[in-house]
Design a protein around this motif. Sequence first.
Motif, PDB file in Angstrom:
ATOM      1  N   ASP A 104       0.831  -1.210   0.000  1.00 58.66           N
ATOM      2  CA  ASP A 104       0.000   0.000   0.000  1.00 58.66           C
ATOM      3  C   ASP A 104       0.865   1.258   0.000  1.00 58.66           C
ATOM      4  O   ASP A 104       0.551   2.248  -0.677  1.00 58.66           O
ATOM      5  CB  ASP A 104      -0.911   0.025   1.232  1.00 58.66           C
ATOM      6  N   ASP A 105       1.952   1.228   0.768  1.00 58.14           N
ATOM      7  CA  ASP A 105       2.829   2.399   0.835  1.00 58.14           C
ATOM      8  C   ASP A 105       3.433   2.710  -0.530  1.00 58.14           C
ATOM      9  O   ASP A 105       3.518   3.879  -0.931  1.00 58.14           O
ATOM     10  CB  ASP A 105       3.944   2.171   1.857  1.00 58.14           C
ATOM     11  N   VAL A 106       3.857   1.685  -1.261  1.00 60.08           N
ATOM     12  CA  VAL A 106       4.413   1.889  -2.603  1.00 60.08           C
ATOM     13  C   VAL A 106       3.332   2.455  -3.527  1.00 60.08           C
ATOM     14  O   VAL A 106       3.574   3.417  -4.280  1.00 60.08           O
ATOM     15  CB  VAL A 106       4.971   0.574  -3.173  1.00 60.08           C
ATOM     16  N   ALA A 107       2.146   1.862  -3.472  1.00 60.04           N
ATOM     17  CA  ALA A 107       1.059   2.308  -4.344  1.00 60.04           C
ATOM     18  C   ALA A 107       0.657   3.749  -4.051  1.00 60.04           C
ATOM     19  O   ALA A 107       0.473   4.559  -4.971  1.00 60.04           O
ATOM     20  CB  ALA A 107      -0.140   1.377  -4.187  1.00 60.04           C
ATOM     21  N   ASP A 108       0.524   4.085  -2.767  1.00 57.89           N
ATOM     22  CA  ASP A 108       0.101   5.439  -2.410  1.00 57.89           C
ATOM     23  C   ASP A 108       1.192   6.473  -2.698  1.00 57.89           C
ATOM     24  O   ASP A 108       0.894   7.612  -3.067  1.00 57.89           O
ATOM     25  CB  ASP A 108      -0.302   5.492  -0.942  1.00 57.89           C
ATOM     26  N   ALA A 109       2.450   6.074  -2.533  1.00 58.31           N
ATOM     27  CA  ALA A 109       3.542   6.979  -2.891  1.00 58.31           C
ATOM     28  C   ALA A 109       3.511   7.294  -4.385  1.00 58.31           C
ATOM     29  O   ALA A 109       3.772   8.423  -4.812  1.00 58.31           O
ATOM     30  CB  ALA A 109       4.885   6.369  -2.499  1.00 58.31           C
ATOM     31  N   TYR A 110       3.174   6.288  -5.172  1.00 53.94           N
ATOM     32  CA  TYR A 110       3.076   6.497  -6.623  1.00 53.94           C
ATOM     33  C   TYR A 110       1.933   7.459  -6.952  1.00 53.94           C
ATOM     34  O   TYR A 110       2.071   8.323  -7.830  1.00 53.94           O
ATOM     35  CB  TYR A 110       2.876   5.166  -7.331  1.00 53.94           C
ATOM     36  N   VAL A 111       0.820   7.361  -6.226  1.00 53.11           N
ATOM     37  CA  VAL A 111      -0.289   8.294  -6.450  1.00 53.11           C
ATOM     38  C   VAL A 111       0.137   9.717  -6.111  1.00 53.11           C
ATOM     39  O   VAL A 111      -0.187  10.670  -6.825  1.00 53.11           O
ATOM     40  CB  VAL A 111      -1.518   7.883  -5.624  1.00 53.11           C
ATOM     41  N   ASP A 128      -4.808   4.028  -2.387  1.00 52.82           N
ATOM     42  CA  ASP A 128      -5.254   5.122  -3.253  1.00 52.82           C
ATOM     43  C   ASP A 128      -5.082   4.811  -4.734  1.00 52.82           C
ATOM     44  O   ASP A 128      -5.879   5.259  -5.566  1.00 52.82           O
ATOM     45  CB  ASP A 128      -4.489   6.407  -2.908  1.00 52.82           C
ATOM     46  N   TRP A 129      -4.046   4.052  -5.073  1.00 52.94           N
ATOM     47  CA  TRP A 129      -3.863   3.731  -6.494  1.00 52.94           C
ATOM     48  C   TRP A 129      -5.011   2.867  -6.992  1.00 52.94           C
ATOM     49  O   TRP A 129      -5.558   3.121  -8.072  1.00 52.94           O
ATOM     50  CB  TRP A 129      -2.529   2.998  -6.714  1.00 52.94           C
ATOM     51  N   ARG A 130      -5.411   1.866  -6.219  1.00 53.60           N
ATOM     52  CA  ARG A 130      -6.525   1.020  -6.619  1.00 53.60           C
ATOM     53  C   ARG A 130      -7.835   1.821  -6.666  1.00 53.60           C
ATOM     54  O   ARG A 130      -8.697   1.577  -7.526  1.00 53.60           O
ATOM     55  CB  ARG A 130      -6.691  -0.141  -5.621  1.00 53.60           C
ATOM     56  N   ARG A 131      -8.003   2.769  -5.750  1.00 54.47           N
ATOM     57  CA  ARG A 131      -9.260   3.514  -5.664  1.00 54.47           C
ATOM     58  C   ARG A 131      -9.386   4.599  -6.716  1.00 54.47           C
ATOM     59  O   ARG A 131     -10.468   4.824  -7.259  1.00 54.47           O
ATOM     60  CB  ARG A 131      -9.397   4.168  -4.281  1.00 54.47           C
ATOM     61  N   MET A 132      -8.306   5.308  -7.007  1.00 53.25           N
ATOM     62  CA  MET A 132      -8.424   6.543  -7.780  1.00 53.25           C
ATOM     63  C   MET A 132      -7.576   6.621  -9.035  1.00 53.25           C
ATOM     64  O   MET A 132      -7.848   7.465  -9.898  1.00 53.25           O
ATOM     65  CB  MET A 132      -8.074   7.744  -6.886  1.00 53.25           C
TER      66      MET A 132
END
Length: 569
Positions: free
Chosen positions: A22-29, A414-418
Amino acid sequence: MTGTPAPESHPGTAARPRTATDDVADAYVRTLADLSPMFATEAGLPGREDALDDHSPEGLAAFTQAARAALTALDSVTPTDEVDRVTQHAMRERLGLEIELAEAGEDLADLNVIASPVQTIREVFDLMPTDSAEAWATIAGRMQAVPGAIEGYVESLRRGASQGRVAAIRQVEACITEADGLAGAEGFWQQLADGARIDGQAPPDGVVAALAQGATAARAGYAALADALRELAPVAPVRDAVGRERYERFSRTFVGAEVDLDETYEWGLAELKSIVAEQQVLAEKISGPGASIEQAMAELDADPTRLLHGTDALQEWMQTTADEAVTALAGTQFDIPDPVRTIECCIAPTESGGIYYTPPSGDFSRPGRMWWAVPSGVTEFATWREKTTVYHEGVPGHHLQVGQTIYRAETLNDWRRMACWVSGHGEGWALYAERLMQDLGFLDDPADAIGMLDGQRLRAARVVIDIGVHLGKPCPPQWGGGTWDAEKAWPFLDANVNMPEGFKRFELNRYLGWPGQAPSYKVGQRLWEQLREETRAREGAEFDLARFHRRALDVGSVGLDTLRMALLD
């Protein structure tokens, strides 16, 4: 209307512990929001609301580098649960394709009539707040940024041209016309500035002046774009087809799965034939034995009880139809969270003829919206044609699909959501939703059903045209024989789409300039239906349709191979 048992409460509604994935994904967002103020506006994320994206070669390279960095970070992280496993599968597939497209130079030739910076630079203004002087001042500032965004975009197009990568002349010429319109004194920018109101009153004088300056700047930016495209036109290829290698890459991008394109083309022809047969049965129910489809549709168009007059009536009917669907489906067929039960139906500020959906902000302070860009001079609307469109854009279509994903903040990153959207998943679901509403009894009126099939027929025709032209497939003798091209595609489309000529001309240009996207609707629907039937066969008597829909939608918009993995592996 038929019914099934009410869905169980959402699994995983309790907050899920955050993970390294999740941290990697949200950092990418966060990186995306920094690189793309336009994405930030769409997602409802704060920051740089008066800026636009850097479309220059350097700006595009920054996106590619961010994707590479995210994949590198992901390589050092071990999934801890099923959500992580899906996130990693989806990010590797999506970001990997983004890098592949950039390495092929496709990002330097991003020009078409529907979804290139020509359109998106303007469209982001539709999502901006307009309820205060500060909001209008921000809009004025963003309009001032249009020339810079255009300048960077033109630089990329010229870089692409130097490498032999240029959109076909058909797309270049259409975008010149669009840019000229946006540069005009009576066009969108001037209307936006002149129409500024706060509770019915004009903003303060300073804001009005800033809006006037912003409109002038934006018009100048689009005038410069039109001039640059005229310079590009002599090197633009006449041939529309992109060929198999490029098309396969585009198809994977839009579907999120590798499909057999030759088999899919043949399936498209068969599916079209099947839909026409269904329409014929309904035509005879509407107009009597022996009636043609065209005769039945003409009779429906002449029925005053099925006509709306004016955009105010259209907007009110859209809103009522969408709200009724939410009320009927919530708690019976779908578990619809409270914030997702609100959708706004709007008349768009442009006149392209398009109908589209924009998602809610992450906190739902901006609701999801269905937009109808009514062409100039069009004042009558047939409800039998468009009821299925409201279901496609609203509930159970895009609004339910996107809104439910955004709502799941306690489970999805956040990446999966938005930030993850796959056309084959999203548009495939929306077509699946149209058929579902027929199955559930919402289209029992033969008129509404034939309208739904008219849309399905268009989507099947797209499969044939898009794959046929871009892969140079053999054209059936009744449509000219030889090899498919734009000239043969036109009478085929004209015969299979019961809509005004201007709409059909735009549709054909869209297919020719955006390879692989148009078939993703019907191909996506096919894959959704196959996945449902595989699940039904696996679960046997335990299969529950409402539970299947909830589980599938809870995954979010991912590539269809990822969705299959999430539900069946």
